[in-house]
Design an enzyme around this catalytic site. Sequence first.
Site, PDB file in Angstrom:
ATOM      1  N   GLY A   1     -45.855 -76.882  -4.524  1.00  0.00           N
ATOM      2  CA  GLY A   1     -46.946 -76.956  -6.081  1.00  0.00           C
ATOM      3  C   GLY A   1     -45.425 -76.214  -7.262  1.00  0.00           C
TER       4      GLY A   1
ATOM      5  CD  GLN B   1     -44.354 -71.387 -10.939  1.00  0.00           C
ATOM      6  OE1 GLN B   1     -45.374 -72.736 -10.547  1.00  0.00           O
ATOM      7  NE2 GLN B   1     -43.842 -70.794  -9.621  1.00  0.00           N
TER       8      GLN B   1
ATOM      9  CB  CYS C   1     -43.875 -67.951  -5.404  1.00  0.00           C
ATOM     10  SG  CYS C   1     -44.325 -68.468  -7.117  1.00  0.00           S
TER      11      CYS C   1
ATOM     12  CG  HIS D   1     -49.503 -70.606  -4.600  1.00  0.00           C
ATOM     13  ND1 HIS D   1     -48.335 -69.336  -3.515  1.00  0.00           N
ATOM     14  CD2 HIS D   1     -48.693 -70.304  -5.474  1.00  0.00           C
ATOM     15  CE1 HIS D   1     -47.590 -69.671  -4.676  1.00  0.00           C
ATOM     16  NE2 HIS D   1     -47.243 -69.846  -5.889  1.00  0.00           N
TER      17      HIS D   1
ATOM     18  CG  HIS E   1     -48.226 -69.215 -10.752  1.00  0.00           C
ATOM     19  ND1 HIS E   1     -47.376 -68.927 -10.859  1.00  0.00           N
ATOM     20  CD2 HIS E   1     -47.676 -69.911  -9.062  1.00  0.00           C
ATOM     21  CE1 HIS E   1     -46.747 -68.217  -9.487  1.00  0.00           C
ATOM     22  NE2 HIS E   1     -46.837 -69.710  -9.158  1.00  0.00           N
TER      23      HIS E   1
END
Length: 191
Positions: free
Chosen positions: A46, A51, A93, A137, A141
């Site tokens: 993912g 990010q 991650c 998760h 973010h």
Amino acid sequence: MAIKKIVKYGDDFLRQPSKEVHKVSKKVQDLIRDLLDTMYASNGVGLAAPQIGEHLRVFVIDTSTNDEPLNPIVFINPKIIKKSGAVVSHEGCLSFPEAYTDVRRYKNVMVKALDRHGKPFVLEAKDGSLLARAIQHEFDHLEGILFIDHVRNRFEADKVLMEHGLPPVEEDKLLDEAEMEEMLKEDGTVD
Ligand code: NI
């Protein structure tokens, strides 16, 4: 489109919340392609928009394995509308290269979001599946929350982070998850 540079842990950018998408514009379509290209290039399960440097409420997930066809799922403006149970999840991650540690997650979640065409959908992920954990998760973010904020053993996490040249757990960000910890104990998952 393009493989983007992934923002690494320690950069405050990851701690800022993302904004709602008001229109699934060309810019958002391009962002989705960049997220998918970058996620596949990095062998990730993912990836969320912040990010790759965009504070927009968009993430992508693909839990397919090597011998299966690609199965990208795009989430725009996601909302977790139901959650239950608890599991221990061994997670990493892409913003924390090679660093893995145990965190608490809900076992079952139901998420409502828009797809890449702006069409609403509801998805249920159960039994602590990879999809259920990835949804939580990636959703985090968008709130500026990172997986290590859910850590069960911060000292172990600090050790792993240090081994990978990353900053330690941010104590003021640790989440109080006493209720989940109770559920884990009742379940017999942990002592
Ligand atoms: Ni992540």
